[in-house]
Design a protein around this motif. Structure first.
Motif, PDB file in Angstrom:
ATOM      1  N   ARG A  82       0.812  -1.222   0.000  1.00  0.00           N
ATOM      2  CA  ARG A  82       0.000   0.000   0.000  1.00  0.00           C
ATOM      3  C   ARG A  82       0.842   1.267   0.000  1.00  0.00           C
ATOM      4  NH1 ARG A  82      -2.740   1.568   5.395  1.00  0.00           N
ATOM      5  NH2 ARG A  82      -1.080   1.271   6.896  1.00  0.00           N
ATOM      6  N   GLU A  83       2.148   1.139   0.249  1.00  0.00           N
ATOM      7  CA  GLU A  83       3.032   2.300   0.218  1.00  0.00           C
ATOM      8  C   GLU A  83       3.645   2.517  -1.165  1.00  0.00           C
ATOM      9  OE1 GLU A  83       3.236   4.252   2.840  1.00  0.00           O
ATOM     10  OE2 GLU A  83       1.961   2.875   3.979  1.00  0.00           O
ATOM     11  N   LEU A  84       3.398   1.592  -2.094  1.00  0.00           N
ATOM     12  CA  LEU A  84       4.066   1.642  -3.396  1.00  0.00           C
ATOM     13  C   LEU A  84       3.269   2.451  -4.411  1.00  0.00           C
ATOM     14  CD1 LEU A  84       5.039  -2.126  -3.745  1.00  0.00           C
ATOM     15  CD2 LEU A  84       6.507  -0.251  -2.971  1.00  0.00           C
ATOM     16  N   PRO A  85       3.977   3.095  -5.359  1.00  0.00           N
ATOM     17  CA  PRO A  85       3.266   3.740  -6.466  1.00  0.00           C
ATOM     18  C   PRO A  85       2.636   2.685  -7.387  1.00  0.00           C
ATOM     19  CG  PRO A  85       5.648   3.890  -6.781  1.00  0.00           C
ATOM     20  CD  PRO A  85       5.420   3.289  -5.423  1.00  0.00           C
ATOM     21  N   HIS A  86       1.643   3.102  -8.182  1.00  0.00           N
ATOM     22  CA  HIS A  86       0.907   2.174  -9.053  1.00  0.00           C
ATOM     23  C   HIS A  86       1.678   1.894 -10.343  1.00  0.00           C
ATOM     24  CE1 HIS A  86      -2.626   3.272  -6.528  1.00  0.00           C
ATOM     25  NE2 HIS A  86      -2.968   2.036  -6.804  1.00  0.00           N
ATOM     26  N   THR A  87       2.893   1.356 -10.225  1.00  0.00           N
ATOM     27  CA  THR A  87       3.623   0.985 -11.438  1.00  0.00           C
ATOM     28  C   THR A  87       3.277  -0.454 -11.805  1.00  0.00           C
ATOM     29  OG1 THR A  87       5.556   0.096 -10.275  1.00  0.00           O
ATOM     30  CG2 THR A  87       5.554   2.483 -10.751  1.00  0.00           C
ATOM     31  N   LEU A  88       3.478  -0.803 -13.068  1.00  0.00           N
ATOM     32  CA  LEU A  88       3.202  -2.165 -13.514  1.00  0.00           C
ATOM     33  C   LEU A  88       4.094  -3.154 -12.765  1.00  0.00           C
ATOM     34  CD1 LEU A  88       1.853  -4.256 -15.281  1.00  0.00           C
ATOM     35  CD2 LEU A  88       3.461  -3.672 -17.121  1.00  0.00           C
ATOM     36  N   GLU A  89       5.371  -2.812 -12.603  1.00  0.00           N
ATOM     37  CA  GLU A  89       6.303  -3.713 -11.920  1.00  0.00           C
ATOM     38  C   GLU A  89       5.846  -3.991 -10.483  1.00  0.00           C
ATOM     39  OE1 GLU A  89       7.214  -0.917 -13.560  1.00  0.00           O
ATOM     40  OE2 GLU A  89       7.934  -1.944 -15.371  1.00  0.00           O
ATOM     41  N   ASN A  90       5.376  -2.965  -9.795  1.00  0.00           N
ATOM     42  CA  ASN A  90       4.908  -3.151  -8.422  1.00  0.00           C
ATOM     43  C   ASN A  90       3.667  -4.037  -8.370  1.00  0.00           C
ATOM     44  OD1 ASN A  90       6.963  -1.633  -7.300  1.00  0.00           O
ATOM     45  ND2 ASN A  90       5.773   0.252  -7.252  1.00  0.00           N
ATOM     46  N   LYS A  91       2.750  -3.807  -9.294  1.00  0.00           N
ATOM     47  CA  LYS A  91       1.537  -4.631  -9.334  1.00  0.00           C
ATOM     48  C   LYS A  91       1.880  -6.092  -9.614  1.00  0.00           C
ATOM     49  CE  LYS A  91      -1.276  -0.836 -11.032  1.00  0.00           C
ATOM     50  NZ  LYS A  91      -2.025  -0.331 -12.182  1.00  0.00           N
ATOM     51  N   GLN A  92       2.795  -6.319 -10.535  1.00  0.00           N
ATOM     52  CA  GLN A  92       3.190  -7.692 -10.849  1.00  0.00           C
ATOM     53  C   GLN A  92       3.861  -8.356  -9.658  1.00  0.00           C
ATOM     54  OE1 GLN A  92       5.563  -6.831 -14.328  1.00  0.00           O
ATOM     55  NE2 GLN A  92       3.906  -7.420 -15.720  1.00  0.00           N
ATOM     56  N   GLU A  93       4.678  -7.604  -8.931  1.00  0.00           N
ATOM     57  CA  GLU A  93       5.344  -8.162  -7.752  1.00  0.00           C
ATOM     58  C   GLU A  93       4.329  -8.475  -6.652  1.00  0.00           C
ATOM     59  OE1 GLU A  93       8.377  -9.750  -5.487  1.00  0.00           O
ATOM     60  OE2 GLU A  93       8.267  -9.300  -7.634  1.00  0.00           O
ATOM     61  N   ILE A  94       3.323  -7.629  -6.500  1.00  0.00           N
ATOM     62  CA  ILE A  94       2.270  -7.892  -5.517  1.00  0.00           C
ATOM     63  C   ILE A  94       1.525  -9.181  -5.873  1.00  0.00           C
ATOM     64  CG2 ILE A  94       0.021  -7.070  -4.663  1.00  0.00           C
ATOM     65  CD1 ILE A  94       1.288  -4.194  -4.835  1.00  0.00           C
ATOM     66  N   ILE A  95       1.183  -9.346  -7.143  1.00  0.00           N
ATOM     67  CA  ILE A  95       0.487 -10.557  -7.587  1.00  0.00           C
ATOM     68  C   ILE A  95       1.362 -11.788  -7.364  1.00  0.00           C
ATOM     69  CG2 ILE A  95      -0.338 -11.780  -9.660  1.00  0.00           C
ATOM     70  CD1 ILE A  95      -2.364  -9.808  -8.573  1.00  0.00           C
TER      71      ILE A  95
END
Length: 199
Positions: A82-95
């Protein structure tokens, strides 16, 4: 389910509290939550009811403690994500990390799937719904069109569905997890690219 339970037991430390949790979950899966008594859990463990009561007074306490223990990686992931910006890389890492966390808690989620009425009564269902909404919010771009928001939420549900719906289609757990993760990644990638344009 036996293999999954054995794998989970190997990962979890062999102390008494965790042995109680594992055996209780096995019995709940075999005969249902309502039909399982504390006495049966104690007998399966080969301990007295008094020894069991030292750790847990009720079946609800066992399930709540299991939920708290096995979903801790999801809680930690949520706090990180929840502290991360909405980048594609961050979303993929969350998934990716969400998939790993689900794998570690698979017996619990199987119990939740098969005992939905009990889960609602025990309030862990509401807690889990709140956490799912939290992950939804960290995966969705606020400015994204509705269809792209649906894609992001669908990525989460794809990971959950892979634990239950796909079981009879593919016996190889790692192969199944890999396929489900690939589809979830595709959904998040499409949502991001359709919202922000291709990289």
């Amino acid at each position: 389910m036996g293999g999954t339970m054995d794998g989970t037991k190997q990962q979890r430390r062999g102390n008494t509290r965790q042995r109680i949790q594992d055996v209780a979950l096995e019995l709940f899966a075999e005969q249902g939550y309502e039909k399982t008594s504390l006495r049966e859990i104690a007998e399966r463990l080969d301990v007295t009811k008094a020894a069991l009561y030292y750790h847990f007074k009720t079946k609800e306490e066992i399930i709540v403690s299991l939920f708290e223990d096995l979903t801790r990686p999801l809680e930690e992931l949520y706090e990180w994500g929840r502290e991360l910006p909405h980048t594609l890389e961050n979303k993929q890492e969350i998934i990716r990390r969400y998939s790993d966390a689900l794998a570690g808690a698979e017996p619990l989620f199987r119990f939740m799937q098969e005992n939905q009425a009990t889960v609602r009564e025990l309030r862990i269902g509401d807690t889990f719904k709140d956490r799912l909404r939290g992950f939804r919010d960290i995966l969705i771009d606020p400015q994204a069109p509705l269809v792209e928001q649906v894609r992001c939420v669908s990525a989460l549900f794809t990971l959950h569905a892979g634990m239950f719906v796909m079981v009879d289609l593919e016996d190889d757990l790692e192969k199944r997890r890999g396929a489900v993760l690939e589809v979830a990644m595709d959904l998040v990638t499409q949502a991001h690219q359709h919202t922000h344009g291709k990289p």
